[in-house]
Design a protein around this motif. Structure first.
Motif, PDB file in Angstrom:
ATOM      1  N   GLU A  30      -7.434  -7.388  -8.821  1.00  9.97           N
ATOM      2  CA  GLU A  30      -6.378  -6.546  -8.247  1.00  9.97           C
ATOM      3  C   GLU A  30      -5.130  -6.588  -9.122  1.00  9.97           C
ATOM      4  O   GLU A  30      -4.542  -5.543  -9.444  1.00  9.97           O
ATOM      5  N   LEU A  69      -7.640  -8.590   2.823  1.00  6.63           N
ATOM      6  CA  LEU A  69      -8.113  -7.260   3.210  1.00  6.63           C
ATOM      7  C   LEU A  69      -7.403  -6.774   4.466  1.00  6.63           C
ATOM      8  O   LEU A  69      -6.991  -5.608   4.559  1.00  6.63           O
ATOM      9  N   ARG A  88      -4.830   0.319  -1.748  1.00  9.05           N
ATOM     10  CA  ARG A  88      -5.912  -0.652  -1.917  1.00  9.05           C
ATOM     11  C   ARG A  88      -6.989  -0.367  -0.875  1.00  9.05           C
ATOM     12  O   ARG A  88      -6.693  -0.238   0.309  1.00  9.05           O
ATOM     13  N   CYS A 113      -3.513  -6.045   3.432  1.00 10.31           N
ATOM     14  CA  CYS A 113      -3.087  -5.151   2.350  1.00 10.31           C
ATOM     15  C   CYS A 113      -4.068  -4.027   2.018  1.00 10.31           C
ATOM     16  O   CYS A 113      -3.734  -3.168   1.194  1.00 10.31           O
ATOM     17  N   TYR A 114      -5.244  -4.025   2.611  1.00 12.40           N
ATOM     18  CA  TYR A 114      -6.262  -3.040   2.248  1.00 12.40           C
ATOM     19  C   TYR A 114      -6.563  -2.109   3.409  1.00 12.40           C
ATOM     20  O   TYR A 114      -6.394  -2.480   4.579  1.00 12.40           O
ATOM     21  N   ASN A 135     -11.532  -2.126  -4.660  1.00  6.51           N
ATOM     22  CA  ASN A 135     -11.803  -3.435  -5.250  1.00  6.51           C
ATOM     23  C   ASN A 135     -13.082  -4.026  -4.652  1.00  6.51           C
ATOM     24  O   ASN A 135     -13.097  -4.465  -3.509  1.00  6.51           O
ATOM     25  N   GLY A 194       0.774  -1.223   0.000  1.00  4.22           N
ATOM     26  CA  GLY A 194       0.000   0.000   0.000  1.00  4.22           C
ATOM     27  C   GLY A 194       0.808   1.277   0.000  1.00  4.22           C
ATOM     28  O   GLY A 194       0.383   2.272  -0.554  1.00  4.22           O
ATOM     29  N   SER A 246     -11.303  -1.120   0.313  1.00  8.40           N
ATOM     30  CA  SER A 246     -12.482  -1.972   0.150  1.00  8.40           C
ATOM     31  C   SER A 246     -13.682  -1.356   0.849  1.00  8.40           C
ATOM     32  O   SER A 246     -13.544  -0.657   1.855  1.00  8.40           O
TER      33      SER A 246
END
Length: 204
Positions: free
Chosen positions: A44, A80, A64, A83-84, A33, A7, A66
């Motif tokens: 992705e 998630l 990233r 990385c999100y 995403n 990220g 969500s």
């Protein structure tokens, strides 16, 4: 398997990287995403790859993001968590641009979709708070409905095939593009004429 950009990693040409405070300022793009679990990581990879290719030598930071979805499976939930970032963090720290993927439609009417309220807020925020916003597939239908009041409509049959795409000449988004064939498989589509009447500027 973890893949793609972390990220907060900033990259330019292959093999070139800049840390915080070093080198030219990075263009920050948020990838939201919303794809279903079966296509989540593939989507992705595809979007990150396209963004990297488009950036070329420009330093690029991809975030990233969500939207809330309690129906996610264990594998995607782990992705998630690792990385999100939550969409609330996106609102607190707007990027330069945002890309919003489609998702699997579950209802005939967009406003009946479970994520409609979150998606509607994201659409309206994106056009106010960022320099550029790209909406893909169902997200594009949501943007048409929310911003221009244009409803999508269901086709009599799924229109699977390879279709000729026309490109509007003289439009800044289509500079260098040529008309060509494109595979598509829509079951629903936005009304082009009503979109134009509502002020939607079509380029392709």
């Amino acid at each position: 398997t973890e893949h793609g950009l972390a990220g907060d990693e900033v990259t330019g040409r292959p093999g070139q990287a800049w840390g915080p405070g070093a080198g030219p300022p990075a263009l920050e793009v948020a990838l939201v995403n919303n794809m279903p679990d079966a296509a989540f990581e593939q989507a992705e990879r595809q979007f990150v790859g396209l963004l990297r290719a488009g950036a070329d030598s420009l330093p690029l930071r991809i975030r990233r993001v969500s939207l809330p979805d309690p129906g996610r499976g264990a594998v995607v939930r782990r992705r998630l968590a690792n990385c999100y970032e939550d969409v609330g963090e996106l609102y607190r720290r707007p990027p330069d641009a945002v890309v919003v993927t489609g998702s699997e439609p579950r209802c005939d009417q967009l406003r009946d979709e479970a994520q409609w309220e979150d998606l509607s807020r994201l659409v309206r925020w994106s056009v106010r708070a960022t320099s550029s916003a790209l909406f893909s597939c169902l997200a594009a239908h949501a943007a048409l409905l929310d911003l221009a009041g244009v409803e999508r409509h269901r086709l009599p049959v799924k229109a699977s095939g390879v279709y000729r795409q026309s490109v509007r000449r003289g439009h800044p988004l289509t500079a260098g593009l040529r008309a060509g064939d494109c595979p598509q498989s829509p079951l629903k589509e936005g009304a082009v004429r009503r979109g134009r009447a509502a002020g939607v500027d079509g380029a392709v």
